[in-house]
Design a protein around this motif. Sequence first.
Motif, short mmCIF file in Angstrom:
data_model
loop_
_atom_site.label_atom_id
_atom_site.label_comp_id
_atom_site.label_asym_id
_atom_site.label_seq_id
_atom_site.Cartn_x
_atom_site.Cartn_y
_atom_site.Cartn_z
N THR A 3 36.56 58.41 24.92
CA THR A 3 36.29 57.36 25.60
C THR A 3 36.10 56.34 24.60
N HIS A 6 32.52 66.82 30.55
CA HIS A 6 31.63 66.39 29.50
C HIS A 6 31.87 66.92 28.09
N SER A 63 31.09 58.28 32.53
CA SER A 63 32.76 58.45 32.16
C SER A 63 32.94 56.81 31.44
N GLY A 64 34.35 57.47 31.43
CA GLY A 64 34.95 56.44 29.58
C GLY A 64 36.41 56.18 29.76
N THR A 65 37.06 55.71 29.05
CA THR A 65 37.99 55.97 28.94
C THR A 65 39.07 55.11 27.80
N ALA A 75 39.39 51.24 32.61
CA ALA A 75 38.75 51.72 33.06
C ALA A 75 38.91 50.77 34.88
N ASP A 86 35.88 52.80 25.59
CA ASP A 86 35.10 51.43 26.65
C ASP A 86 33.77 51.66 26.22
N HIS A 87 33.12 52.70 25.70
CA HIS A 87 31.73 52.91 25.82
C HIS A 87 31.54 53.02 24.27
N THR A 89 37.24 60.93 31.93
CA THR A 89 37.79 60.37 31.52
C THR A 89 37.80 59.75 32.75
N THR A 90 37.59 58.19 33.46
CA THR A 90 37.86 57.67 34.30
C THR A 90 38.69 57.52 35.26
N MET A 105 28.13 56.66 24.92
CA MET A 105 28.73 57.21 25.85
C MET A 105 27.41 58.82 26.35
#
Length: 232
Positions: free
Chosen positions: A45, A37, A157-159, A165, A47-48, A131-132, A53
């Motif tokens: 990231t 993180h 988790s994000g990507t 994701a 997608d959030h 990262t997912t 995030m």
Amino acid sequence: MKFSASFLVTVLSASAASAFQYTRLDKNDAMLLVVDHQEGLFQLTRDHSPVEMKSNILAHAALGKVFGLPTVLTTSAETGPNGPLPSEIIAMHPNSSFIKRNGEVNAWDNADFRAAVAATGKKQVILAGITTDVCTSFLALSLVEAGYTVFANADASGTFDDKTASDANARMRDAGVQVLSMFATACELMRDWRNTPGAKEMLPFFDTYLPEYGYLARAHDAAVTNGTLSGL
């Protein structure tokens, strides 16, 4: 003897239902992993929202503190563009194992990290990586293969995008990883508002990291204090 298609579907569905076993998070047998993180990787990231995030990764780390879970922190090449862990996370876990990897993409490939996980003595893993599709998925699959029961905190988790994701979460689910939200993870660890940690500890946690629920609790408290609560 011939069977109708509907009969076969019914039999197969009943068989699948009887085979299901609900594996619940147990705060007494769970550890928490905070994986990469890092402040530089945070930029990947998409997608959030950045605000979501940041809150979600801090909430993930805070779960370990609230529930007294053995926690392992790890970073990847933090002296380069990946950057360090946020200082808030390090401050939450001053006595936790902190494995600084130099090259391994999958944290499980690092012997010191594997040793730190084993040293917790726990068999359930609550995991979130930055990262997912890489940090979380690679490690989650390796942990399942090694015999651990894995719960992936999808909120932390994000990507790059929603499709990436979704594909990564599907890959993990196919391997038996339980993919949960932060709220579900926290509630399953707590189980009962009368427990410890329970309402006293968790309402401040939600007020900080899940304002939708925190403000619901505030409204209820205000109604009780003002004597306006009725019909209950």
